[in-house]
Design an enzyme around this catalytic site. Sequence first.
Site, PDB file in Angstrom:
ATOM      1  N   LYS A  22      -0.309  -8.408   6.243  1.00 33.45           N
ATOM      2  CA  LYS A  22      -0.252  -6.977   5.878  1.00 33.45           C
ATOM      3  C   LYS A  22      -1.675  -6.429   5.813  1.00 33.45           C
ATOM      4  O   LYS A  22      -1.968  -5.368   6.360  1.00 33.45           O
ATOM      5  CB  LYS A  22       0.423  -6.838   4.515  1.00 33.45           C
ATOM      6  CG  LYS A  22       0.232  -5.483   3.858  1.00 33.45           C
ATOM      7  CD  LYS A  22       0.902  -5.373   2.511  1.00 33.45           C
ATOM      8  CE  LYS A  22       0.088  -5.888   1.379  1.00 33.45           C
ATOM      9  NZ  LYS A  22      -0.943  -4.986   0.834  1.00 33.45           N
ATOM     10  N   ASN A  23      -2.581  -7.159   5.192  1.00 30.67           N
ATOM     11  CA  ASN A  23      -3.929  -6.639   4.949  1.00 30.67           C
ATOM     12  C   ASN A  23      -4.845  -6.698   6.165  1.00 30.67           C
ATOM     13  O   ASN A  23      -5.941  -6.144   6.124  1.00 30.67           O
ATOM     14  CB  ASN A  23      -4.568  -7.345   3.745  1.00 30.67           C
ATOM     15  CG  ASN A  23      -3.875  -6.932   2.454  1.00 30.67           C
ATOM     16  OD1 ASN A  23      -3.036  -6.027   2.453  1.00 30.67           O
ATOM     17  ND2 ASN A  23      -4.196  -7.587   1.363  1.00 30.67           N
ATOM     18  N   CYS A 118      -3.621   2.647  -9.096  1.00 33.88           N
ATOM     19  CA  CYS A 118      -2.351   1.933  -9.137  1.00 33.88           C
ATOM     20  C   CYS A 118      -2.410   1.067 -10.398  1.00 33.88           C
ATOM     21  O   CYS A 118      -3.386   1.102 -11.140  1.00 33.88           O
ATOM     22  CB  CYS A 118      -2.159   1.111  -7.876  1.00 33.88           C
ATOM     23  SG  CYS A 118      -3.190  -0.340  -7.850  1.00 33.88           S
ATOM     24  N   ARG A 123      -9.032   2.015  -8.825  1.00 34.48           N
ATOM     25  CA  ARG A 123      -9.158   1.922  -7.367  1.00 34.48           C
ATOM     26  C   ARG A 123      -9.906   3.127  -6.772  1.00 34.48           C
ATOM     27  O   ARG A 123      -9.396   3.838  -5.925  1.00 34.48           O
ATOM     28  CB  ARG A 123      -7.795   1.769  -6.696  1.00 34.48           C
ATOM     29  CG  ARG A 123      -6.854   0.742  -7.300  1.00 34.48           C
ATOM     30  CD  ARG A 123      -7.232  -0.687  -7.037  1.00 34.48           C
ATOM     31  NE  ARG A 123      -7.199  -1.085  -5.649  1.00 34.48           N
ATOM     32  CZ  ARG A 123      -6.119  -1.554  -5.010  1.00 34.48           C
ATOM     33  NH1 ARG A 123      -4.976  -1.592  -5.630  1.00 34.48           N
ATOM     34  NH2 ARG A 123      -6.195  -1.929  -3.751  1.00 34.48           N
ATOM     35  N   ASP A 307      -5.733 -11.940  -4.968  1.00 31.17           N
ATOM     36  CA  ASP A 307      -4.319 -11.766  -4.614  1.00 31.17           C
ATOM     37  C   ASP A 307      -3.528 -13.048  -4.818  1.00 31.17           C
ATOM     38  O   ASP A 307      -2.317 -13.060  -4.617  1.00 31.17           O
ATOM     39  CB  ASP A 307      -4.192 -11.320  -3.145  1.00 31.17           C
ATOM     40  CG  ASP A 307      -4.764  -9.944  -2.944  1.00 31.17           C
ATOM     41  OD1 ASP A 307      -5.063  -9.583  -1.799  1.00 31.17           O
ATOM     42  OD2 ASP A 307      -4.959  -9.247  -3.953  1.00 31.17           O
ATOM     43  N   ILE A 329     -12.203  -9.102 -10.027  1.00 27.99           N
ATOM     44  CA  ILE A 329     -12.170  -8.051  -9.003  1.00 27.99           C
ATOM     45  C   ILE A 329     -11.548  -6.757  -9.524  1.00 27.99           C
ATOM     46  O   ILE A 329     -12.088  -5.680  -9.355  1.00 27.99           O
ATOM     47  CB  ILE A 329     -11.403  -8.543  -7.747  1.00 27.99           C
ATOM     48  CG1 ILE A 329     -12.014  -9.840  -7.213  1.00 27.99           C
ATOM     49  CG2 ILE A 329     -11.335  -7.447  -6.676  1.00 27.99           C
ATOM     50  CD1 ILE A 329     -13.409  -9.706  -6.631  1.00 27.99           C
ATOM     51  N   ARG A 399       7.051  -4.462  -0.395  1.00 25.96           N
ATOM     52  CA  ARG A 399       5.884  -3.823   0.226  1.00 25.96           C
ATOM     53  C   ARG A 399       5.050  -4.840   0.986  1.00 25.96           C
ATOM     54  O   ARG A 399       4.366  -4.519   1.930  1.00 25.96           O
ATOM     55  CB  ARG A 399       4.981  -3.196  -0.855  1.00 25.96           C
ATOM     56  CG  ARG A 399       5.581  -2.006  -1.528  1.00 25.96           C
ATOM     57  CD  ARG A 399       4.569  -1.314  -2.391  1.00 25.96           C
ATOM     58  NE  ARG A 399       3.308  -1.145  -1.650  1.00 25.96           N
ATOM     59  CZ  ARG A 399       2.243  -0.566  -2.190  1.00 25.96           C
ATOM     60  NH1 ARG A 399       2.267  -0.146  -3.433  1.00 25.96           N
ATOM     61  NH2 ARG A 399       1.132  -0.412  -1.484  1.00 25.96           N
TER      62      ARG A 399
END
Length: 419
Positions: A22-23, A118, A123, A307, A329, A399
Amino acid sequence: MDKFLIEGPCKIRGEVLVSGSKNASLPILASTLLFDQPVIIQNLPKVKDIDTMLNLLKSLGSNIVLSKDKKTAKITNKKNMKTFASYSLVKTMRGSILVLGPLVAKYHKSKTSLPGGCLIGARPVNYHLAALKKLGMNYQIKDGYILAKSKGKLKGTIINFPNISVGATENSIIAACLAKGKTILRNCAIEPEIKDLTKFLNSAGAKIKWSGRTCEITGVNYLNQTKYSVMADRIEAGTFCIAATLTKGHLEIKNLDPRVINTELKLLKKAGAKIKTNIDKILIQGPKKIKSIGNIKTKEWPGISTDMQAQLMVLMCKASGKSSITENIFENRFMHVAELQRLGAKIIINNNKALIQGNTNFIGAELMSSDLRASVALVLAALVSDGRSYINRIYHLDRGYEKIENKLKKIGVSIKRLK
Ligand code: EPZ
């Protein structure tokens, strides 16, 4: 809203085919705005965020033809595209900010919604805006939108990022591809997804070179048509490796270059997992007893990925002995802790550090997803809980994970999606 019902505990065994990243897909799709020629992107994951990005490109005027399995997109831009990225689309997927750089680079203007925060943090996009400004983008923020324009082409320059940012690095590289002259970006993020983006752009005639955290882009007048297959999703692969380690299971993870999760695999070996790898495969056998990994600290690549933090926390709850996780992070990425405590986890939070008591027994419960990676950590926890767990709001999961319940069922998990 859909929810998952998972019956634990279970032991997973079998093989998993990792979907496209996805990224890596998001910046690659956004960068297709630079193209006049048709471009074909393969191995896209079938996840909500990709649908959102494709819809955003369509709203800008791209013609998108999807293959039957929705994993290949042929993208053809119109002569003059729209340059308005609406809040309604951007708010559902922050990665949409990545259309700002290519729109200004190609069309010299854009009205792009600020992505907003979010659950995991504010962000901000200040590094994106500062870098694009140095390339010649003028902008003002009005009613939550970035009103940007440039006097003709962007101009190559030297940019030192104050801090490492994946998105700001990607936006700047994409914009610099069509700028006049040479751009040197220093203190770049160097995640594998960014290298995938630059490999894609170079396959279309861009001139991008790397040396450590410095990226050098020589502007070109146009990009050629190209066909490119997106890299495999390292976070999905890492998640399944943790699942095998957690459940004392045995998994074969296919079509992924193991080097992209080398750091995390080293951690799992420390936890006792037996791991064998070859160029595009990982064989992992979970240990009888999970050992504590000690103090885990998330860092930019090549450090431990943020992640994977929530997933590693579940593993440490089951390890023998204490451990800690420091999240360096994002400022608020411990939402999964309260949910894990409902299962029986013993975790104390001190600012950005979580102290984890090992050897905890999990009893199934009703759980609430919060962000994408926290949700998958709840799935992992349910795998090693006694009895039934219900995981609510799994749209967060949809997602970023392609039909995860199908992949889990195939490797022996009793999971049902309840409408
Ligand atoms: C990307 O987000 C990923 N998203 C994130 O994955 C990932 O967690 C993150 O990189 C870190 O690896 C995509 O690639 C779509 P950053 P990004 O800019 O680009 C601060 C997932 O689960 N910052 O490297 O937004 C920021 O607030 C997602 O797939 C600024 O202050 O991450 C954060 O604290 C979650 N100003 C830190 O830097 C800026 O202009 C790192 O952010 C930009 C960032």
